[in-house]
Every structure is written in C-alpha cells, then in structure tokens.
Design a protein around this motif. Sequence first.
Motif, PDB file in Angstrom:
ATOM      1  N   UNK A 111      11.770  45.836  54.055  1.00 21.27           N
ATOM      2  CA  UNK A 111      11.034  44.702  53.490  1.00 21.27           C
ATOM      3  C   UNK A 111      10.181  45.141  52.304  1.00 21.27           C
ATOM      4  N   UNK A 112       9.477  46.275  52.442  1.00 19.79           N
ATOM      5  CA  UNK A 112       8.684  46.777  51.318  1.00 19.79           C
ATOM      6  C   UNK A 112       9.596  47.157  50.158  1.00 19.79           C
ATOM      7  N   UNK A 113      10.765  47.698  50.463  1.00 14.91           N
ATOM      8  CA  UNK A 113      11.725  48.055  49.415  1.00 14.91           C
ATOM      9  C   UNK A 113      12.179  46.813  48.659  1.00 14.91           C
ATOM     10  N   UNK A 114      12.473  45.745  49.404  1.00 12.22           N
ATOM     11  CA  UNK A 114      12.922  44.499  48.774  1.00 12.22           C
ATOM     12  C   UNK A 114      11.827  43.915  47.895  1.00 12.22           C
ATOM     13  N   UNK A 115      10.586  43.948  48.375  1.00 12.80           N
ATOM     14  CA  UNK A 115       9.475  43.410  47.600  1.00 12.80           C
ATOM     15  C   UNK A 115       9.240  44.230  46.328  1.00 12.80           C
ATOM     16  N   UNK A 116       9.287  45.563  46.463  1.00 10.91           N
ATOM     17  CA  UNK A 116       9.083  46.421  45.299  1.00 10.91           C
ATOM     18  C   UNK A 116      10.242  46.288  44.319  1.00 10.91           C
ATOM     19  N   UNK A 117      11.448  46.147  44.849  1.00 11.30           N
ATOM     20  CA  UNK A 117      12.625  45.982  44.001  1.00 11.30           C
ATOM     21  C   UNK A 117      12.517  44.702  43.175  1.00 11.30           C
ATOM     22  N   UNK A 118      12.139  43.620  43.841  1.00 14.34           N
ATOM     23  CA  UNK A 118      12.003  42.353  43.120  1.00 14.34           C
ATOM     24  C   UNK A 118      10.881  42.435  42.089  1.00 14.34           C
ATOM     25  N   UNK A 119       9.790  43.115  42.432  1.00 12.04           N
ATOM     26  CA  UNK A 119       8.676  43.261  41.486  1.00 12.04           C
ATOM     27  C   UNK A 119       9.132  43.990  40.225  1.00 12.04           C
ATOM     28  N   UNK A 120       9.965  45.010  40.383  1.00 10.98           N
ATOM     29  CA  UNK A 120      10.487  45.731  39.216  1.00 10.98           C
ATOM     30  C   UNK A 120      11.345  44.816  38.352  1.00 10.98           C
ATOM     31  N   UNK A 121      12.247  44.092  38.986  1.00  9.48           N
ATOM     32  CA  UNK A 121      13.124  43.209  38.215  1.00  9.48           C
ATOM     33  C   UNK A 121      12.326  42.092  37.535  1.00  9.48           C
ATOM     34  N   UNK A 122      11.296  41.610  38.198  1.00 12.04           N
ATOM     35  CA  UNK A 122      10.438  40.601  37.569  1.00 12.04           C
ATOM     36  C   UNK A 122       9.717  41.202  36.356  1.00 12.04           C
ATOM     37  N   UNK A 123       9.290  42.446  36.467  1.00 12.18           N
ATOM     38  CA  UNK A 123       8.595  43.098  35.352  1.00 12.18           C
ATOM     39  C   UNK A 123       9.513  43.261  34.152  1.00 12.18           C
ATOM     40  N   UNK A 124      10.769  43.606  34.402  1.00 14.43           N
ATOM     41  CA  UNK A 124      11.730  43.720  33.300  1.00 14.43           C
ATOM     42  C   UNK A 124      11.971  42.343  32.681  1.00 14.43           C
ATOM     43  N   UNK A 125      12.076  41.324  33.543  1.00 16.66           N
ATOM     44  CA  UNK A 125      12.252  39.966  33.031  1.00 16.66           C
ATOM     45  C   UNK A 125      11.086  39.534  32.168  1.00 16.66           C
ATOM     46  N   UNK A 126       9.861  39.879  32.586  1.00 18.55           N
ATOM     47  CA  UNK A 126       8.676  39.529  31.795  1.00 18.55           C
ATOM     48  C   UNK A 126       8.648  40.303  30.482  1.00 18.55           C
ATOM     49  N   UNK A 127       9.093  41.568  30.515  1.00 16.51           N
ATOM     50  CA  UNK A 127       9.085  42.403  29.313  1.00 16.51           C
ATOM     51  C   UNK A 127      10.052  41.886  28.248  1.00 16.51           C
ATOM     52  N   UNK A 128      11.031  41.070  28.666  1.00 17.27           N
ATOM     53  CA  UNK A 128      11.974  40.505  27.704  1.00 17.27           C
ATOM     54  C   UNK A 128      11.285  39.555  26.732  1.00 17.27           C
ATOM     55  N   UNK A 129      10.181  38.957  27.170  1.00 20.49           N
ATOM     56  CA  UNK A 129       9.423  38.087  26.278  1.00 20.49           C
ATOM     57  C   UNK A 129      10.046  36.732  26.028  1.00 20.49           C
ATOM     58  N   UNK A 130      10.960  36.294  26.917  1.00 23.04           N
ATOM     59  CA  UNK A 130      11.620  34.996  26.763  1.00 23.04           C
ATOM     60  C   UNK A 130      11.353  34.170  28.022  1.00 23.04           C
ATOM     61  N   UNK A 131      10.431  33.220  27.957  1.00 27.59           N
ATOM     62  CA  UNK A 131      10.058  32.475  29.168  1.00 27.59           C
ATOM     63  C   UNK A 131      11.192  31.668  29.771  1.00 27.59           C
ATOM     64  N   UNK A 132      12.136  31.202  28.959  1.00 26.18           N
ATOM     65  CA  UNK A 132      13.246  30.427  29.496  1.00 26.18           C
ATOM     66  C   UNK A 132      14.216  31.327  30.270  1.00 26.18           C
ATOM     67  N   UNK A 133      14.437  32.520  29.746  1.00 25.85           N
ATOM     68  CA  UNK A 133      15.257  33.496  30.458  1.00 25.85           C
ATOM     69  C   UNK A 133      14.576  33.887  31.768  1.00 25.85           C
ATOM     70  N   UNK A 134      13.273  34.103  31.712  1.00 22.85           N
ATOM     71  CA  UNK A 134      12.527  34.502  32.902  1.00 22.85           C
ATOM     72  C   UNK A 134      12.588  33.410  33.976  1.00 22.85           C
ATOM     73  N   UNK A 135      12.490  32.155  33.555  1.00 23.38           N
ATOM     74  CA  UNK A 135      12.570  31.044  34.497  1.00 23.38           C
ATOM     75  C   UNK A 135      13.937  31.006  35.181  1.00 23.38           C
ATOM     76  N   UNK A 136      14.993  31.210  34.396  1.00 24.15           N
ATOM     77  CA  UNK A 136      16.348  31.220  34.956  1.00 24.15           C
ATOM     78  C   UNK A 136      16.511  32.366  35.954  1.00 24.15           C
TER      79      UNK A 136
END
Length: 220
Positions: free
Chosen positions: A132-157
Amino acid sequence: MASTPDSQPGSAQAVYAALRRRFSDGVYAPGQRLTETVLAADLGVSRTPIREAIGRLLTDGLVVPAARGVAVAALTPGEAEHLFVLRADLEALAAELAAGRQAQGRLAPAEVNALDRAVDQVESAVKAHDPRASAQANLALHRAIGAAAGNPFLEEALHRVWDRIAVTTVANLDDPHWAGAITEQHRAIVSAIRAGDPAAARRTAKAHIEAAWSAYRPLA
C-alpha cells in the motif's frame, strides 16, 4: 485566507476529494459495496454530501450502481488494456514536456530534486514490502512528473486515468518481480528529465508503462 464553502471538511467538494484520495490510495477493493451510511460514518459527515459525491464518482466511472448503494468499479481486461494504452502515451508526453521545460530552464531545481526524492520513497516502500505504501509513493511520483509537465489539461487527463487504475495498483506492487524493477525504470525517467532530454524521457516513460501493463494483474 478565509476558507470557501467548498473547502469546508463537510462540503460535497471536500467529501468528493476525500473519497477520490481513498480510491487513489487503494483503500477500496474492486467490487466492494459502499453505502451512504458507511461512508458518512467513515468520514464523519452527513449523508447529504456523501450522496452528492457518489453522484460524481458514478460520472467518473469509479463506482457502479449496486443494491442499496454502489460498488467499486472493476476493470475488465479490455478496459484495462485501453487505459494502459492511453496512459502510456499520456505519461510519455508528460515526461517529454517536463524534460523540455528542464532544457529551457523552466523547471525549478527543487522540482527536479523532488522527483529524485519521490523515486527514493518508492524504493524504500518496496524494500519494506509494504504494497500500500509502495502504491501511494508510486502514484505520488507519477503525479509529480505530471505536474512537472506544466500542462494542466494533460495533468487532469492523467488524474482520471490514474484513479481508474489505482484500485488495483496495491495488488500489482505486491509482485516482488515487478516491484523490484520499477526503481530502475523510475530513475531512468527522472534522469532523462534532469538531463533535459525530451526524447529519452518520452521513450523511458512509455517503456515503463508498457512494462507495467505486462505485469498488470486485473482484479475482479
């Protein structure tokens, strides 16, 4: 700053956000029945915002109608495949855009360093054999990469795709072979972003999601 009505703990928006986090964290299992009464007791709120939040979750496809309530939506193999095909392209684009921003000097050093720390957190959770902690940390990493893209529409998708898949992520990160492989793949993605290499970032991110699909174990 004064809080808005939607930011109050018992508001429909706050309840909806809390339930979405629970889906992302793998709290609910596919097929699990959820009732207004139980959810209201769990969150310590009245049934009215729960009812409104459930309506939105139905629209999101995260739950389906069931007797005396709703049930957590379970992906069919075909639905899972469609989602992973979409996810591979979306995450590849996110990594590419993040690396492009890095090459242009538009990605703050703190953002890049945060990606490294996020990789470390996934690795630590995996080594601790905590799915469970692995899944949460994994998702947090992917969310961080999505945020770093700088495109809110992509991040929403991406958020919509992640939330549909997240309910099965805990079980998949319980696979020691896959869990052991993800750190190397994560580091390759973040290294490409840090180097400001969009092509490498796209390639490694897409390969990572394709590998995730190969390791995916749908639940019913």
